[in-house]
Design a protein around this motif. Structure first.
Motif, mmCIF file in Angstrom:
data_model
loop_
_atom_site.group_PDB
_atom_site.id
_atom_site.type_symbol
_atom_site.label_atom_id
_atom_site.label_comp_id
_atom_site.label_asym_id
_atom_site.label_seq_id
_atom_site.Cartn_x
_atom_site.Cartn_y
_atom_site.Cartn_z
ATOM 1 N N ASP A 164 9.335 -40.479 -77.483
ATOM 2 C CA ASP A 164 8.839 -41.673 -76.816
ATOM 3 C C ASP A 164 7.358 -41.448 -76.536
ATOM 4 O O ASP A 164 6.937 -41.224 -75.400
ATOM 5 C CB ASP A 164 9.625 -41.932 -75.527
ATOM 6 C CG ASP A 164 9.345 -43.287 -74.931
ATOM 7 O OD1 ASP A 164 8.431 -43.984 -75.443
ATOM 8 O OD2 ASP A 164 10.043 -43.664 -73.977
ATOM 9 N N CYS A 165 6.578 -41.516 -77.618
ATOM 10 C CA CYS A 165 5.171 -41.133 -77.538
ATOM 11 C C CYS A 165 4.369 -42.018 -76.595
ATOM 12 O O CYS A 165 3.458 -41.531 -75.917
ATOM 13 C CB CYS A 165 4.555 -41.144 -78.925
ATOM 14 S SG CYS A 165 5.271 -39.860 -79.983
ATOM 15 N N ALA A 166 4.673 -43.298 -76.512
ATOM 16 C CA ALA A 166 3.907 -44.187 -75.637
ATOM 17 C C ALA A 166 4.039 -43.750 -74.186
ATOM 18 O O ALA A 166 3.064 -43.776 -73.431
ATOM 19 C CB ALA A 166 4.399 -45.615 -75.804
ATOM 20 N N ILE A 225 6.957 -34.492 -67.261
ATOM 21 C CA ILE A 225 7.447 -35.819 -67.641
ATOM 22 C C ILE A 225 6.895 -36.202 -69.012
ATOM 23 O O ILE A 225 7.634 -36.665 -69.881
ATOM 24 C CB ILE A 225 7.084 -36.864 -66.566
ATOM 25 C CG1 ILE A 225 7.943 -36.639 -65.313
ATOM 26 C CG2 ILE A 225 7.262 -38.289 -67.097
ATOM 27 C CD1 ILE A 225 7.534 -37.463 -64.115
ATOM 28 N N GLY A 226 5.608 -35.987 -69.213
ATOM 29 C CA GLY A 226 5.012 -36.281 -70.518
ATOM 30 C C GLY A 226 5.616 -35.455 -71.630
ATOM 31 O O GLY A 226 5.911 -35.969 -72.719
ATOM 32 N N SER A 227 5.853 -34.181 -71.365
ATOM 33 C CA SER A 227 6.446 -33.291 -72.378
ATOM 34 C C SER A 227 7.854 -33.730 -72.744
ATOM 35 O O SER A 227 8.226 -33.723 -73.920
ATOM 36 C CB SER A 227 6.483 -31.850 -71.871
ATOM 37 O OG SER A 227 5.187 -31.359 -71.701
ATOM 38 N N GLU A 228 8.637 -34.111 -71.745
ATOM 39 C CA GLU A 228 10.004 -34.543 -72.020
ATOM 40 C C GLU A 228 10.019 -35.849 -72.809
ATOM 41 O O GLU A 228 10.826 -36.010 -73.726
ATOM 42 C CB GLU A 228 10.819 -34.667 -70.732
ATOM 43 C CG GLU A 228 11.051 -33.346 -70.025
ATOM 44 C CD GLU A 228 11.602 -32.246 -70.920
ATOM 45 O OE1 GLU A 228 12.483 -32.521 -71.761
ATOM 46 O OE2 GLU A 228 11.145 -31.098 -70.785
ATOM 47 N N HIS A 229 9.115 -36.762 -72.489
ATOM 48 C CA HIS A 229 9.015 -37.991 -73.289
ATOM 49 C C HIS A 229 8.639 -37.663 -74.730
ATOM 50 O O HIS A 229 9.144 -38.287 -75.667
ATOM 51 C CB HIS A 229 8.006 -38.959 -72.675
ATOM 52 C CG HIS A 229 8.555 -39.766 -71.548
ATOM 53 N ND1 HIS A 229 9.581 -40.663 -71.702
ATOM 54 C CD2 HIS A 229 8.216 -39.813 -70.240
ATOM 55 C CE1 HIS A 229 9.848 -41.232 -70.546
ATOM 56 N NE2 HIS A 229 9.049 -40.717 -69.635
ATOM 57 N N GLU A 230 7.771 -36.678 -74.892
ATOM 58 C CA GLU A 230 7.375 -36.270 -76.247
ATOM 59 C C GLU A 230 8.578 -35.697 -77.002
ATOM 60 O O GLU A 230 8.799 -36.030 -78.169
ATOM 61 C CB GLU A 230 6.252 -35.237 -76.161
ATOM 62 C CG GLU A 230 5.657 -34.875 -77.501
ATOM 63 C CD GLU A 230 4.483 -33.922 -77.382
ATOM 64 O OE1 GLU A 230 3.924 -33.586 -78.439
ATOM 65 O OE2 GLU A 230 4.133 -33.504 -76.256
#
Length: 91
Positions: free
Chosen positions: A86-88, A77-82
């Motif tokens: 969407d860094c926040a 999930i964090g990787s996909e946001h990156e």
């Protein structure tokens, strides 16, 4: 669960072909399934108690493979946001 694992695999494939929004959706589906499975009742997960030697003593009901899959899901999930800039939300 096998269904959560399938969503994680779909997430990985979609991410590889650059479809990060769809990959994120599948990661969230996997997260929902895993959390429902792991935290359905308080009896399903027992506390981890550290001994004096630092070894963890896990309750017999803790499924470490599912806990690992949960960690992988949060990472995805964090990787996909990156990837979606969407860094926040990636933190």
């Amino acid at each position: 669960s096998k269904e959560a694992e399938t969503h994680l695999n779909i997430c990985a494939v979609l991410s590889e072909i650059g479809r990060h929004t769809a990959a994120l959706q599948h990661a969230h589906l996997a997260l929902e399934l895993l959390e429902d499975d792991l935290f359905e009742t308080s009896d399903n997960v027992k506390n981890c108690i550290k001994t004096k030697e630092g070894d963890a003593n896990y309750g017999e009901n803790v499924d470490l493979d599912r806990i690992a899959m949960l960690a992988i899901t949060y990472y995805n999930i964090g990787s996909e946001h990156e990837f979606l800039k969407d860094c926040a939300k990636s933190l």
